[in-house]
Structure formats: structure tokens, C-alpha cells
Design a protein around this motif. Sequence first.
Motif, PDB file in Angstrom:
ATOM      1  N   GLY A 252       0.823  -1.208   0.000  1.00 53.06           N
ATOM      2  CA  GLY A 252       0.000   0.000   0.000  1.00 53.06           C
ATOM      3  C   GLY A 252       0.855   1.256   0.000  1.00 53.06           C
ATOM      4  N   VAL A 255       2.267   1.856  -3.441  1.00 55.25           N
ATOM      5  CA  VAL A 255       1.280   2.468  -4.350  1.00 55.25           C
ATOM      6  C   VAL A 255       1.192   3.956  -4.045  1.00 55.25           C
ATOM      7  N   ARG A 256       1.197   4.295  -2.750  1.00 59.67           N
ATOM      8  CA  ARG A 256       1.113   5.698  -2.340  1.00 59.67           C
ATOM      9  C   ARG A 256       2.275   6.502  -2.915  1.00 59.67           C
ATOM     10  N   PHE A 259       1.970   6.663  -6.674  1.00 60.31           N
ATOM     11  CA  PHE A 259       0.865   7.521  -7.102  1.00 60.31           C
ATOM     12  C   PHE A 259       1.299   8.985  -7.176  1.00 60.31           C
ATOM     13  N   ILE A 262       2.710   9.510 -10.598  1.00 55.19           N
ATOM     14  CA  ILE A 262       2.002   8.685 -11.577  1.00 55.19           C
ATOM     15  C   ILE A 262       2.123   9.228 -12.998  1.00 55.19           C
ATOM     16  N   PRO A 266       3.927   5.578 -14.412  1.00 59.16           N
ATOM     17  CA  PRO A 266       2.763   4.897 -13.832  1.00 59.16           C
ATOM     18  C   PRO A 266       3.078   3.501 -13.297  1.00 59.16           C
ATOM     19  N   ALA A 269       3.104   2.713  -9.540  1.00 61.85           N
ATOM     20  CA  ALA A 269       1.847   2.496  -8.823  1.00 61.85           C
ATOM     21  C   ALA A 269       1.187   1.192  -9.267  1.00 61.85           C
ATOM     22  N   SER A 273       0.005  -2.328  -6.986  1.00 62.63           N
ATOM     23  CA  SER A 273      -1.454  -2.468  -7.047  1.00 62.63           C
ATOM     24  C   SER A 273      -1.828  -3.877  -7.487  1.00 62.63           C
TER      25      SER A 273
END
Lengths: 302, 313
Positions: A252, A255-256, A259, A262, A266, A269, A273
Amino acid sequence: MKSDLSIPTKASPPSELRAVSSLAWRAFVQAFRTNATAAVGAVLFMIIVVLAVAAPWIAPYDPISQDMIVRMEGPSMAHWLGTDYFGRDTLSRLLYGARYSLVIGLLSIVIAVAVGTVIGLTAGYFGGRLDIVIMQVMDVVLAFPALILGLILVAMLGPTMMNIVFAIAFTAIPPFARIARAPVIALREREFVQAGKALGFSNLRIMFRHLLPNILPDILVMASLWMATAVRTEASLAFIGLGIAPPTPTWGGMVREGFENILDNPSLAIFPSLAVLILVLALNLLGDGLRDAIDPKLRTEP
Amino acid sequence: MTAFIIKRLGFAVVTLFAVLSLVFFIVRILPGDPAMVILGDQASAASIAALRQKLGLDQPLLVQYLNFLVGAIRGDWGVSMVSGRPVIGEVLSVLPSTIELTLVSLFLGVILGVPAGVWAAVNRNRIPDVVTRIVSLLGLSAPAFVSGIVLLLIFAIALQWFPVISSGQDTSFSGRLRDLALPAVNLALIMAAYVTRVTRSAMLEVLGQDYVRTARAKGVPAGVVIWRHAMRNCLIPVITVIGLYLGILIGNSVLTEIVFNRPGLGKLIVGALTQRDYTMLQGMIVIYTLIVVLVNLITDLAYGLVDPRVQYR
């Protein structure tokens, strides 16, 4: 195979643990034999577990060592899944991140199963006012979406690993109390429980040795479905910023971080994910398949 | 019926009271003085004392507790530690956009999910069923931020149909629709995944019943059997879980609002978390509790409208 089918002889009554595990085991074996969904889920889950356990040996780089020369690179031979903002190897971080997802998911559900089952057994077995009070309290907790309750608890307690485990476990206790209680209410009137009482068995013995094996398959199905929720909640909390503090690699959290960049890259992220999605999907497949196998009413093959 | 409503209302009030008390005492039991937490380690003793007085922390615990409860009921949730504005005002200013997002996604989710579930049930164990089951399992496995990021990458970054970061200033209808589209679709897909599964299993159950067979034997067209005869009984479990899933939707709206940078309760709570806005956080917990309790109350009462057999006890 033959010995599996033989009825336990009177001379050697199965031990508490054996009785419990053999019942559950039979349910599992049956599930995998009849149900492809459960098998696919189990295989996916096992692959992730193996990768997580083997992370120190198979990860090509140290998950937290930074290499500023190769920042934000796309996939290459040296870095299969590219590198992040600090030049850390994404693949290595994913492998180590799996450990946190699995440990937090597993630990919180083990706690929830243990506490929830004891609460549900107690409420169902004794009934009366105790049952009403316990289940009202459970309903209050259950009213809260897991993510909101987890978010509130972690925000108040602080984002350490044990607090996250505790918060997620807390959100998952009521469903296990419910699933344990419902069958116990019907079972406690049955002859084998009455016989146990007549023989002077203690309440504890009846609850854990005679009632528990009957509800264990249901609980295991729930456990795998709720572990999916636990993993998702942990990743969501980390995405919000309530995960284990960086530089610890959590999916998580990755991803943060990804992001935030992004627009430039990309893939930072996307890879974590996908990792979360695959693990949650594996657990849901496993739970779904097991449920179909255990509940004959829902079995897909007529 | 009246007795039932009173009982559910009583339960709602007890829940609210229990959660408020829990929040109050957990915050007080935790190690560390809130004033010190807010001001940080570097703060002088004088400023900490001043803040303690401002927050009412110098008063006895019982007085603080009563003040907190009375304040919560009267809508006085204190003042944000960061912006200095009343918490309730901040909450109420973003509440409509979260409600808008949640209700639109709920509606879209049901519109998508119910027909998909019926389609799967009617074609049990054939290709439509398998496809719907795989897709819906994917939908309920994906955390809202994962599906949100995928939508963002495809429709905002690659195709550029929607703004990546909405200004939120465009108040015209089409502008608001553009801002709402991706977040609402994201939540609706998750909702649809849950609704599809429940509709499918409810429909399978109903289709096996005698009265459905009788209707078919009479020669009632298949469409009428499914949508008129079977649908009514199939809706009961669906409505039950819609109430449950509204909670999941509220949880996922937090993640969706972050991904799409949309103002709402979710963004407010995350802002409060990162800035350690302690009073704001308390207000957020109160508002989420209120929402959850209200949703449960409405769901309970809604049963009776769909299923006249429900016994109000």
C-alpha cells in the motif's frame, strides 16, 4: 486412504486436536478435489507465500538501499520491474512487501478467529441475557465499515505494526462471533451435548471439544474470506498514510509513493497495485471455493 | 411497527453514545498529552498550558466527558486546530459531495449489478455465469484505490477524456458531471460486484421454488416469470445487503476521493491525519458514526417496505 475412512475405535478416542484437524482437513481435501476455484486460489496463495518466505534469497537487491543513479527507471535486465523515486529496486521491494501483507493479514485474522470464536461459542452456549448483551456489542462494532473503523483505531493508536494488526483484528471479531454463535444455538440442544452434560463434562470441555469441531469448517471458510479483507484493509490504510512507516516496503505504501509520480512513471503504482489485487483475489477464490465445497446446497455440480 | 421503530431508534442512540464514549476515553487513555501531541516536542510549557486550557484539558475528566457529549449533541465539535474554523462547518461543507458520490455510485451499482446477477443466474454454469462470477470476484477483490488508479490511468491520462486533477471550481452541471464521472464509476463498479453476487444467489434460490415452476408450467413467458414473479422475492436479500454495502461504499469513498482528488469527508479525514488535527479527527469520528447508525436504521426500516412478511418486533 483406507485408514482415513475408518471410524475411530472406542479403544483410542481421537485426541481433541486430531478430531478438530481431521474434520477440517477432510473438508479441505474435498474442496480441492471438487472445486477448481479453491485449487486456483490455493496455488496462487502458496506461490505468494513461497516468494515472501524466500525474499532474502531471491530478491536481487536490498529493498531499502537507495541508488540515486538509477532513479525512476522503467523495467530493464538489471531491474526487472524498474526502480522507484529513490532508486530502489521495485521487484525486491515487492518481494519483501509481501511479507508484511501476509504477516499482518494472517496475524490479525488468527487473533480475530480466536477471540471471535470464543465470544460466539460463549454467547451461543450460555444464551440468555449474556448472549443478548454480547451480540448487541458485536452489532455495534459490525455497524462500522472495516476500513473506517481501522482508520479510526490506527489514527488514534499510531501506525505501528502491532497497532495495525490489533485494529484490523478488532474489525474482524464480530463476524467470527456471529458465525460461531449461530450453529451453536442449534447444536446445544442436540443429544451429544445433553449426553456430555449428563456425564458431568465441564462447560469448557463441551464447548471446545464437542461444539468447536462442528463449527470449524465454517470458521475456516470465513477466515480465508476475511483474510482477503484484512490484506485489503492493510493496503488501503498504508495507501492513506497509516501503514508501517517508510522506508519499510509495504504494498500500500509503495502504491502511495508511486501515485505521487504517476504522471512520470505509472508502473510504480501499477506493480504494487497488481500485487495487492492478486493476493486478495487468491484468498477470495480460496474462500469461495471452500464455501461451495462445504455447503452442499451451494455446490456448483448438481 | 411503532414499537419496532422506537426499539431501533433506541439502539441507534445507544450505539452513538457507546462510540462517542469510546472515542473520548481512548483518546484520553493514550499515552501523551493531546496538547503536546498537537504542538510537538519543541513547544514551551506556557503554550502547552494555554492550549490545555483552550481544549478544556485542565478540567476534571468527568466534566470534560460531559462537555464532550453535550457539545457533540449540540453540534459544537470544537474548532479545527489547523484552520481555526468550527469543525462542524468544515464537515458540513464537504458532506454534500461525499453524499452525492455515494448515492450516485449506489444507484449505478444497483443498475449494473442486478441485471448482471439475474443474467448469471438464468445462465447458471454457462459462459455468462462464469464470466460474471470472475468479473465480480475481481471487483470485490480490488481495493478502491487500485481500481481508481486503473481508471485514472486509462480515462484521464491515456485517453484524456477527463481531467486528471479537477479544479472543483466548475459548478455548471456538465462540469460537475465530469468531476463526478470517474469517482462514481469507480465506486459503482465495486458496488456492482457485490450486488451481482447477491442477486445471482438470491435469484438461483427463488428460481428453484414451486411457484416459479408453476408459473412456467402455466406458460407464462420466461421474461415475465423472471422479472415479475421471481424478482420481487429476489429483491429482499438484495436490499438487505445494499444496506450493508453502503458501509463498504462509505469506506471506499475515502480511497476514491484521495485518488481522484475530490473534496469530501475522505480528503478531510486524511488532511486531519497528516496535520494531526486532533479536534477535526474527533469530529470526523462523530460524523462517520452518525452516518453508519443512520444507514443501519434506514436499512432496517426498508425491509418492511419490500417484504410485508417482516415481523416488526
